[in-house]
Scaffold this motif. Structure first.
Motif, PDB file in Angstrom:
ATOM      1  N   LYS A 154       0.827  -1.201   0.000  1.00  0.00           N
ATOM      2  CA  LYS A 154       0.000   0.000   0.000  1.00  0.00           C
ATOM      3  C   LYS A 154       0.863   1.254   0.000  1.00  0.00           C
ATOM      4  CE  LYS A 154      -4.057  -1.987   2.243  1.00  0.00           C
ATOM      5  NZ  LYS A 154      -5.081  -1.817   3.314  1.00  0.00           N
ATOM      6  N   GLU A 155       0.250   2.359  -0.378  1.00  0.00           N
ATOM      7  CA  GLU A 155       0.958   3.625  -0.369  1.00  0.00           C
ATOM      8  C   GLU A 155       1.114   4.139   1.061  1.00  0.00           C
ATOM      9  OE1 GLU A 155      -0.429   5.367  -4.746  1.00  0.00           O
ATOM     10  OE2 GLU A 155      -0.871   6.454  -2.904  1.00  0.00           O
ATOM     11  N   ARG A 156       2.063   5.032   1.219  1.00  0.00           N
ATOM     12  CA  ARG A 156       2.283   5.651   2.522  1.00  0.00           C
ATOM     13  C   ARG A 156       1.157   6.653   2.788  1.00  0.00           C
ATOM     14  NH1 ARG A 156       8.380   7.160   3.260  1.00  0.00           N
ATOM     15  NH2 ARG A 156       7.942   8.177   1.266  1.00  0.00           N
ATOM     16  N   ASP A 157       0.532   6.546   3.953  1.00  0.00           N
ATOM     17  CA  ASP A 157      -0.596   7.407   4.305  1.00  0.00           C
ATOM     18  C   ASP A 157      -0.248   8.311   5.483  1.00  0.00           C
ATOM     19  OD1 ASP A 157      -2.907   4.715   3.696  1.00  0.00           O
ATOM     20  OD2 ASP A 157      -2.336   6.369   2.373  1.00  0.00           O
ATOM     21  N   MET A 158      -0.809   9.504   5.473  1.00  0.00           N
ATOM     22  CA  MET A 158      -0.617  10.428   6.580  1.00  0.00           C
ATOM     23  C   MET A 158      -1.321   9.906   7.824  1.00  0.00           C
ATOM     24  SD  MET A 158      -2.045  13.061   8.553  1.00  0.00           S
ATOM     25  CE  MET A 158      -3.434  13.775   7.676  1.00  0.00           C
ATOM     26  N   VAL A 159      -0.623   9.943   8.935  1.00  0.00           N
ATOM     27  CA  VAL A 159      -1.218   9.567  10.222  1.00  0.00           C
ATOM     28  C   VAL A 159      -1.567  10.829  11.007  1.00  0.00           C
ATOM     29  CG1 VAL A 159      -0.827   8.402  12.422  1.00  0.00           C
ATOM     30  CG2 VAL A 159       0.052   7.396  10.296  1.00  0.00           C
ATOM     31  N   ALA A 160      -0.575  11.690  11.191  1.00  0.00           N
ATOM     32  CA  ALA A 160      -0.783  12.939  11.919  1.00  0.00           C
ATOM     33  C   ALA A 160       0.294  13.918  11.481  1.00  0.00           C
ATOM     34  CB  ALA A 160      -0.716  12.719  13.420  1.00  0.00           C
ATOM     35  N   ILE A 161      -0.084  15.189  11.399  1.00  0.00           N
ATOM     36  CA  ILE A 161       0.864  16.190  10.945  1.00  0.00           C
ATOM     37  C   ILE A 161       0.529  17.523  11.603  1.00  0.00           C
ATOM     38  CG2 ILE A 161      -0.431  16.935   8.907  1.00  0.00           C
ATOM     39  CD1 ILE A 161       2.325  16.805   7.413  1.00  0.00           C
ATOM     40  N   VAL A 162       1.564  18.326  11.838  1.00  0.00           N
ATOM     41  CA  VAL A 162       1.377  19.661  12.390  1.00  0.00           C
ATOM     42  C   VAL A 162       1.859  20.665  11.354  1.00  0.00           C
ATOM     43  CG1 VAL A 162       1.903  21.253  14.263  1.00  0.00           C
ATOM     44  CG2 VAL A 162       1.736  18.808  14.727  1.00  0.00           C
ATOM     45  N   SER A 163       1.022  21.598  10.996  1.00  0.00           N
ATOM     46  CA  SER A 163       1.382  22.603   9.999  1.00  0.00           C
ATOM     47  C   SER A 163       2.351  23.617  10.592  1.00  0.00           C
ATOM     48  CB  SER A 163       0.127  23.318   9.506  1.00  0.00           C
ATOM     49  OG  SER A 163      -0.389  24.133  10.536  1.00  0.00           O
ATOM     50  N   GLY A 164       2.852  24.477   9.734  1.00  0.00           N
ATOM     51  CA  GLY A 164       3.757  25.511  10.193  1.00  0.00           C
ATOM     52  C   GLY A 164       3.128  26.464  11.191  1.00  0.00           C
ATOM     53  N   SER A 165       1.821  26.585  11.128  1.00  0.00           N
ATOM     54  CA  SER A 165       1.109  27.457  12.058  1.00  0.00           C
ATOM     55  C   SER A 165       0.746  26.741  13.352  1.00  0.00           C
ATOM     56  CB  SER A 165      -0.167  27.992  11.397  1.00  0.00           C
ATOM     57  OG  SER A 165      -1.027  26.928  11.052  1.00  0.00           O
ATOM     58  N   GLY A 166       1.113  25.452  13.432  1.00  0.00           N
ATOM     59  CA  GLY A 166       0.848  24.694  14.648  1.00  0.00           C
ATOM     60  C   GLY A 166      -0.468  23.951  14.665  1.00  0.00           C
ATOM     61  N   GLU A 167      -1.160  23.949  13.548  1.00  0.00           N
ATOM     62  CA  GLU A 167      -2.457  23.274  13.481  1.00  0.00           C
ATOM     63  C   GLU A 167      -2.260  21.777  13.239  1.00  0.00           C
ATOM     64  OE1 GLU A 167      -5.124  25.125  13.926  1.00  0.00           O
ATOM     65  OE2 GLU A 167      -6.593  23.521  13.746  1.00  0.00           O
TER      66      GLU A 167
END
Length: 115
Positions: free
Chosen positions: A43-56
């Motif tokens: 399977k492809e790599r999937d996003m689990v959790a991420i924090v944007s540059g603004s902290g969101e």
């Protein structure tokens, strides 16, 4: 060049907890996004959790309410607290960061959840 070094991961029973940590080095300017992706065989790599540059923070629907991402922008680190783990959370978790318009990946760490 930015390097991402991960720690944590391992084998845990269903319902257990693990914590992943990632530290960036070689950062010249401020890192933009930073987070975690998961890949399972075939399977492809999937996003689990991420924090944007603004902290969101942003989470995949499958982990909302169970995982918590935290980022220290001053130290260029990002952690992922994973609680109430399920067998379907099993995979290779890779740290991800964007810096000066480029994407960087860690080497990946295995998380295995047994039923």
């Amino acid at each position: 060049q930015v390097q991402l070094v991960e720690s944590g991961g391992g084998l845990v029973q269903s319902g257990g907890s693990l914590r992943l940590s990632c530290a960036a080095s070689g950062v010249i300017f401020r890192i933009d996004s930073m987070g975690w992706y998961r890949q399972v065989p075939g399977k492809e790599r999937d996003m689990v959790a991420i924090v944007s540059g603004s902290g969101e923070p942003d989470y995949s629907d499958s982990v909302k309410g169970r995982f918590a991402i935290s980022r220290d922008s001053a130290k260029d680190t990002v952690d992922l607290q994973m609680d109430n783990l399920k067998p379907e959370d099993t995979g290779v978790y890779s740290c991800y960061a964007t810096h000066v318009g480029l994407s960087y990946w860690g080497q990946g760490t295995q998380v295995t959840v047994s039923s």
